[in-house]
Design an enzyme around this catalytic site. Structure first.
Site, PDB file in Angstrom:
ATOM      1  N   ASP A 264     -61.447  11.872   9.040  1.00 28.29           N
ATOM      2  CA  ASP A 264     -60.861  10.472   9.622  1.00 28.29           C
ATOM      3  C   ASP A 264     -59.970   9.922   8.541  1.00 28.29           C
ATOM      4  O   ASP A 264     -60.240   9.718   7.313  1.00 28.29           O
ATOM      5  CB  ASP A 264     -62.110   9.524   9.680  1.00 28.29           C
ATOM      6  CG  ASP A 264     -62.612   9.444  10.954  1.00 28.29           C
ATOM      7  OD1 ASP A 264     -61.735   9.641  12.041  1.00 28.29           O
ATOM      8  OD2 ASP A 264     -63.776   9.158  11.350  1.00 28.29           O
TER       9      ASP A 264
ATOM     10  N   LYS B 188     -57.844  12.973  11.617  1.00 24.92           N
ATOM     11  CA  LYS B 188     -58.437  12.224  12.939  1.00 24.92           C
ATOM     12  C   LYS B 188     -57.799  10.762  12.854  1.00 24.92           C
ATOM     13  O   LYS B 188     -57.883  10.118  11.788  1.00 24.92           O
ATOM     14  CB  LYS B 188     -59.866  12.122  13.350  1.00 24.92           C
ATOM     15  CG  LYS B 188     -59.865  11.347  14.638  1.00 24.92           C
ATOM     16  CD  LYS B 188     -61.432  11.518  15.162  1.00 24.92           C
ATOM     17  CE  LYS B 188     -62.366  10.758  14.511  1.00 24.92           C
ATOM     18  NZ  LYS B 188     -62.207   9.449  14.613  1.00 24.92           N
TER      19      LYS B 188
ATOM     20  N   GLU C 240     -57.113   7.009  14.881  1.00 24.05           N
ATOM     21  CA  GLU C 240     -57.557   5.964  16.098  1.00 24.05           C
ATOM     22  C   GLU C 240     -56.314   5.302  16.721  1.00 24.05           C
ATOM     23  O   GLU C 240     -55.441   4.930  15.647  1.00 24.05           O
ATOM     24  CB  GLU C 240     -58.609   4.832  15.707  1.00 24.05           C
ATOM     25  CG  GLU C 240     -59.802   5.435  15.254  1.00 24.05           C
ATOM     26  CD  GLU C 240     -60.675   4.603  14.837  1.00 24.05           C
ATOM     27  OE1 GLU C 240     -60.637   3.194  15.313  1.00 24.05           O
ATOM     28  OE2 GLU C 240     -61.803   4.729  14.353  1.00 24.05           O
TER      29      GLU C 240
ATOM     30  N   GLU D 278     -64.285   7.742  22.975  1.00 16.63           N
ATOM     31  CA  GLU D 278     -65.578   7.066  22.362  1.00 16.63           C
ATOM     32  C   GLU D 278     -65.814   5.612  23.224  1.00 16.63           C
ATOM     33  O   GLU D 278     -65.187   5.018  23.565  1.00 16.63           O
ATOM     34  CB  GLU D 278     -65.580   6.692  20.938  1.00 16.63           C
ATOM     35  CG  GLU D 278     -67.061   5.924  20.540  1.00 16.63           C
ATOM     36  CD  GLU D 278     -66.842   5.589  18.789  1.00 16.63           C
ATOM     37  OE1 GLU D 278     -67.908   5.283  18.657  1.00 16.63           O
ATOM     38  OE2 GLU D 278     -65.991   6.001  18.434  1.00 16.63           O
TER      39      GLU D 278
END
Length: 269
Positions: A89, A118, A120, A187
């Site tokens: 992340d 990763k 967002e 998510e």
């Protein structure tokens, strides 16, 4: 219950993409070498999630995780699971623009053996993701409920409850795919909407709190194994009462020390 190990074969980007409509992918978090080694031949991918800031460091959210912290834990995971496909992340604030994102991702690649990062964000981060993938950085996207937005959005809120939000989520997924991501975490999204997102793109959708119709699932290991006692999200299934088992074992150790049954003669030099 015995563990049946298939012939282990390390995942790569091509295999992950080809799993779409063929194989459900299993992803689990890990933050250290010990658990990474346990997971590597069972899970398809290991995510060094910024969730470690909560479950490992005891912070209230993920936002204070640092790049140095993530690199440290990623190295630990890679040391323990040398054949795993490892994703890191990128923490809050490390990809605020194209140049900053590329600089920090290059640093991750230089200092760790992570296979991918990763990030967002949906349409708003598509240009940054495109810049990264154009410069040889493998990117997994993350849309829907995004923990790094928890303060700005006033909490953890399920997404996809309105038609407008459903359409935005689908646009987000398509934009992230077009930017070159090899997979997307979805998510905290209503299951019917997550199914539509999964059908709208040609790369695997990994769900967490997004129903059964995604291309795979990801869980935080301490949630799945029942170590986090303070709160259990609706989407989490406990496969072990880990906290209780550990407390029982430590309590037995204490009792054995106090009554002098540990160490025994067999455990002495």
């Amino acid at each position: 219950m015995s563990i049946i190990k298939n012939n282990f074969e390390k995942m790569n980007i091509t295999k992950i993409k080809n799993s779409k409509n063929n194989k459900k992918l299993t992803v689990i978090t890990a933050y250290d070498a010990l658990f990474a080694k346990l997971f590597e031949e069972i899970a398809d991918m290991i995510l060094v999630g910024d969730s470690l800031n909560m479950s490992f460091a005891g912070r209230p959210d993920t936002l204070s995780a640092t790049l140095e912290q993530m690199i440290y834990h990623t190295n630990a995971v890679c040391n323990g699971a040398k054949n795993a496909f490892v994703i890191i992340d990128m923490p809050f604030g490390t990809y605020i623009n194209k140049d900053e994102a590329l600089k920090n991702c290059v640093e991750v690649y230089r200092q760790t053996n992570a296979n991918a990062v990763k990030i967002e964000g949906g349409e708003d981060k598509a240009d940054i993701i495109k810049h990264l993938t154009s410069n040889a950085v493998a990117v997994m996207g993350h849309i829907g409920l995004m923990p790094q937005y928890v303060r700005s959005e006033g909490g953890y809120k399920v997404r996809g409850k309105t038609k407008e939000d459903e359409e935005q989520l689908i646009r987000d997924a398509i934009a992230v795919e077009k930017a070159g991501a090899f997979s997307i975490v979805v998510e905290g999204v209503k299951s019917d909407v997550a199914k539509k997102i999964t059908q709208a793109v040609n790369i695997p959708i990994i769900g967490i709190g997004a129903g059964v119709d995604t291309d795979g699932q990801v869980l935080v290991w301490s949630d799945m194994l029942g170590f986090f006692e303070e709160f259990k999200p609706k989407f989490v299934r406990h496969y072990l009462d880990g906290a209780e088992l550990v407390k029982e074992a430590v309590n037995q150790y204490r009792n054995d020390v106090q009554d002098k049954s540990f160490p025994s003669k067999e455990e002495e030099y």
